[in-house]
Design a protein around this motif. Structure first.
Motif, PDB file in Angstrom:
ATOM      1  N   TRP A  49       1.819   1.162 -10.309  1.00 25.89           N
ATOM      2  CA  TRP A  49       0.802   1.650  -9.363  1.00 25.89           C
ATOM      3  C   TRP A  49      -0.426   0.748  -9.392  1.00 25.89           C
ATOM      4  N   VAL A  50      -0.891   0.400 -10.578  1.00 31.21           N
ATOM      5  CA  VAL A  50      -2.054  -0.482 -10.718  1.00 31.21           C
ATOM      6  C   VAL A  50      -1.750  -1.862 -10.138  1.00 31.21           C
ATOM      7  N   GLU A  51      -0.564  -2.374 -10.434  1.00 28.87           N
ATOM      8  CA  GLU A  51      -0.198  -3.725  -9.973  1.00 28.87           C
ATOM      9  C   GLU A  51      -0.033  -3.820  -8.463  1.00 28.87           C
ATOM     10  N   THR A  52       0.172  -2.670  -7.814  1.00 30.98           N
ATOM     11  CA  THR A  52       0.283  -2.666  -6.348  1.00 30.98           C
ATOM     12  C   THR A  52      -1.027  -2.281  -5.686  1.00 30.98           C
ATOM     13  N   GLY A  53      -2.112  -2.265  -6.447  1.00 30.53           N
ATOM     14  CA  GLY A  53      -3.430  -2.016  -5.873  1.00 30.53           C
ATOM     15  C   GLY A  53      -4.036  -0.665  -6.168  1.00 30.53           C
ATOM     16  N   ALA A  54      -3.331   0.185  -6.920  1.00 29.37           N
ATOM     17  CA  ALA A  54      -3.838   1.521  -7.274  1.00 29.37           C
ATOM     18  C   ALA A  54      -4.329   2.262  -6.040  1.00 29.37           C
ATOM     19  N   VAL A  55      -3.507   2.283  -5.006  1.00 28.81           N
ATOM     20  CA  VAL A  55      -3.881   2.939  -3.754  1.00 28.81           C
ATOM     21  C   VAL A  55      -3.684   4.445  -3.873  1.00 28.81           C
ATOM     22  N   CYS A  56      -4.624   5.224  -3.339  1.00 26.98           N
ATOM     23  CA  CYS A  56      -4.553   6.674  -3.422  1.00 26.98           C
ATOM     24  C   CYS A  56      -3.978   7.281  -2.141  1.00 26.98           C
ATOM     25  N   PRO A  57      -3.302   8.425  -2.272  1.00 27.49           N
ATOM     26  CA  PRO A  57      -2.845   9.150  -1.080  1.00 27.49           C
ATOM     27  C   PRO A  57      -4.049   9.623  -0.264  1.00 27.49           C
ATOM     28  N   ASP A  58      -3.834   9.868   1.025  1.00 31.71           N
ATOM     29  CA  ASP A  58      -4.917  10.396   1.869  1.00 31.71           C
ATOM     30  C   ASP A  58      -5.289  11.803   1.415  1.00 31.71           C
ATOM     31  N   LYS A  84       0.839  -1.210   0.000  1.00 34.79           N
ATOM     32  CA  LYS A  84       0.000   0.000   0.000  1.00 34.79           C
ATOM     33  C   LYS A  84       0.871   1.256   0.000  1.00 34.79           C
ATOM     34  N   LYS A  85       1.899   1.249   0.848  1.00 39.81           N
ATOM     35  CA  LYS A  85       2.800   2.407   0.894  1.00 39.81           C
ATOM     36  C   LYS A  85       3.549   2.560  -0.425  1.00 39.81           C
ATOM     37  N   LYS A  86       3.905   1.434  -1.020  1.00 39.83           N
ATOM     38  CA  LYS A  86       4.595   1.480  -2.310  1.00 39.83           C
ATOM     39  C   LYS A  86       3.679   2.047  -3.381  1.00 39.83           C
ATOM     40  N   SER A  87       2.416   1.621  -3.371  1.00 39.10           N
ATOM     41  CA  SER A  87       1.454   2.104  -4.360  1.00 39.10           C
ATOM     42  C   SER A  87       1.263   3.611  -4.243  1.00 39.10           C
ATOM     43  N   VAL A  88       1.143   4.095  -3.009  1.00 41.49           N
ATOM     44  CA  VAL A  88       0.993   5.539  -2.794  1.00 41.49           C
ATOM     45  C   VAL A  88       2.234   6.283  -3.275  1.00 41.49           C
ATOM     46  N   ALA A  89       3.407   5.739  -2.974  1.00 41.18           N
ATOM     47  CA  ALA A  89       4.660   6.377  -3.396  1.00 41.18           C
ATOM     48  C   ALA A  89       4.753   6.440  -4.918  1.00 41.18           C
ATOM     49  N   LEU A  90       4.313   5.387  -5.591  1.00 38.61           N
ATOM     50  CA  LEU A  90       4.318   5.372  -7.062  1.00 38.61           C
ATOM     51  C   LEU A  90       3.381   6.433  -7.614  1.00 38.61           C
ATOM     52  N   PHE A  91       2.199   6.563  -7.009  1.00 39.45           N
ATOM     53  CA  PHE A  91       1.273   7.587  -7.503  1.00 39.45           C
ATOM     54  C   PHE A  91       1.815   8.986  -7.252  1.00 39.45           C
ATOM     55  N   GLU A  92       2.422   9.197  -6.095  1.00 38.50           N
ATOM     56  CA  GLU A  92       3.003  10.507  -5.818  1.00 38.50           C
ATOM     57  C   GLU A  92       4.076  10.852  -6.848  1.00 38.50           C
ATOM     58  N   GLU A  93       4.818   9.840  -7.309  1.00 36.60           N
ATOM     59  CA  GLU A  93       5.810  10.088  -8.364  1.00 36.60           C
ATOM     60  C   GLU A  93       5.107  10.449  -9.669  1.00 36.60           C
ATOM     61  N   THR A 119       2.431  12.070  -9.925  1.00 30.52           N
ATOM     62  CA  THR A 119       1.895  13.435  -9.858  1.00 30.52           C
ATOM     63  C   THR A 119       2.906  14.488 -10.291  1.00 30.52           C
ATOM     64  N   LYS A 120       4.190  14.130 -10.355  1.00 26.94           N
ATOM     65  CA  LYS A 120       5.172  15.071 -10.903  1.00 26.94           C
ATOM     66  C   LYS A 120       4.824  15.416 -12.345  1.00 26.94           C
ATOM     67  N   VAL A 121       4.268  14.444 -13.049  1.00 27.66           N
ATOM     68  CA  VAL A 121       3.807  14.669 -14.418  1.00 27.66           C
ATOM     69  C   VAL A 121       2.407  15.280 -14.416  1.00 27.66           C
ATOM     70  N   ILE A 122       1.510  14.633 -13.684  1.00 27.82           N
ATOM     71  CA  ILE A 122       0.110  15.040 -13.684  1.00 27.82           C
ATOM     72  C   ILE A 122      -0.079  16.504 -13.298  1.00 27.82           C
ATOM     73  N   THR A 123       0.695  16.965 -12.307  1.00 30.93           N
ATOM     74  CA  THR A 123       0.519  18.343 -11.832  1.00 30.93           C
ATOM     75  C   THR A 123       1.458  19.330 -12.510  1.00 30.93           C
ATOM     76  N   SER A 124       2.198  18.894 -13.522  1.00 32.55           N
ATOM     77  CA  SER A 124       3.041  19.827 -14.268  1.00 32.55           C
ATOM     78  C   SER A 124       2.148  20.692 -15.160  1.00 32.55           C
ATOM     79  N   GLY A 174      -6.507  22.597  -8.877  1.00 34.05           N
ATOM     80  CA  GLY A 174      -7.063  22.877  -7.561  1.00 34.05           C
ATOM     81  C   GLY A 174      -7.352  21.649  -6.730  1.00 34.05           C
ATOM     82  N   LEU A 175      -7.241  20.448  -7.313  1.00 37.23           N
ATOM     83  CA  LEU A 175      -7.501  19.221  -6.574  1.00 37.23           C
ATOM     84  C   LEU A 175      -6.247  18.733  -5.860  1.00 37.23           C
ATOM     85  N   SER A 176      -6.443  18.038  -4.750  1.00 42.12           N
ATOM     86  CA  SER A 176      -5.322  17.420  -4.050  1.00 42.12           C
ATOM     87  C   SER A 176      -4.890  16.173  -4.813  1.00 42.12           C
ATOM     88  N   HIS A 177      -3.726  15.627  -4.467  1.00 46.62           N
ATOM     89  CA  HIS A 177      -3.263  14.401  -5.119  1.00 46.62           C
ATOM     90  C   HIS A 177      -4.237  13.256  -4.891  1.00 46.62           C
TER      91      HIS A 177
END
Length: 202
Positions: free
Chosen positions: A193-202, A39-48, A50-55, A131-134
């Protein structure tokens, strides 16, 4: 270190173009292999991701309202432009493609370009990110009711192969830095991210 050498070193560091960091600072999935908790790995992957998504290269075309943005400061589109109902292509007689051709077009007599792709369009309003959070972006990305009816596997393919997504890394304009990394790394992060459960940040 002498004061003189310190100042020289500082100038060298500060003179590195910000575009360099933007285009190279995206870590591949293997970087996160040391995280044992899936779960922590999935969140970390999504946060990475977001470097693209929020550019600005992505956010400018993912507004939550009807107005596209431009530039690294994400100012309102000039000339003024609207998505026009649910078409996402602009108003009748002045579609996005009126200016955005199949490829980048250089300005005449001044630096800069108009980015190009066929078709050029805004992301649907349900896919607005500004304007949305991660965590909110992540939840929206996973929701078929808001992501264009895509499954998680469809999202992987979309990130890997969609050429309009790919324009985020194909800028020919030095004043418009590309998104971090490249499309291949972004797609690989999405897959992991998908393979680790596609977990979202809080």
């Amino acid at each position: 270190m002498t004061i003189k050498r310190f100042l020289i070193a500082t100038v060298v560091v500060l003179s590195v173009p910000s575009a360099f960091a933007q285009t190279n600072d995206l870590r591949s999935p293997g970087y996160f292999n040391s995280i044992s908790d899936s779960k922590k790995k999935s969140v970390a992957l999504f946060e990475e991701m977001t470097k693209v998504i929020t550019s600005p290269r992505c956010m400018n075309c993912h507004p939550v309202d009807d107005n596209p943005r431009q530039g690294n400061d994400m100012h309102l589109h000039v000339p003024p432009m609207v998505r026009w109902n649910e078409s996402d292509f602009g108003p009748p007689g002045l579609h996005c493609s009126s200016c955005h051709s199949i490829k980048d077009i250089k300005f005449s007599g001044t630096p800069g370009t108009i980015p190009g792709h066929d078709p050029w369009r805004l992301a649907p309003k349900t896919m607005g990110w500004i304007g949305l959070s991660h965590g909110e972006i992540c939840a929206q990305l996973k929701d078929p009711k808001r992501n264009g009816g895509r499954t998680l596997e469809d999202i992987i393919v979309h990130h890997a192969t969609d050429k309009l997504v790919g324009t985020a890394w194909h800028s020919t304009d030095k004043s418009r830095p590309n998104a971090p990394g490249n499309q291949e790394i972004f797609a690989a992060l999405t897959k992991a991210w998908v393979e680790t459960g596609a977990v979202c940040p809080d």
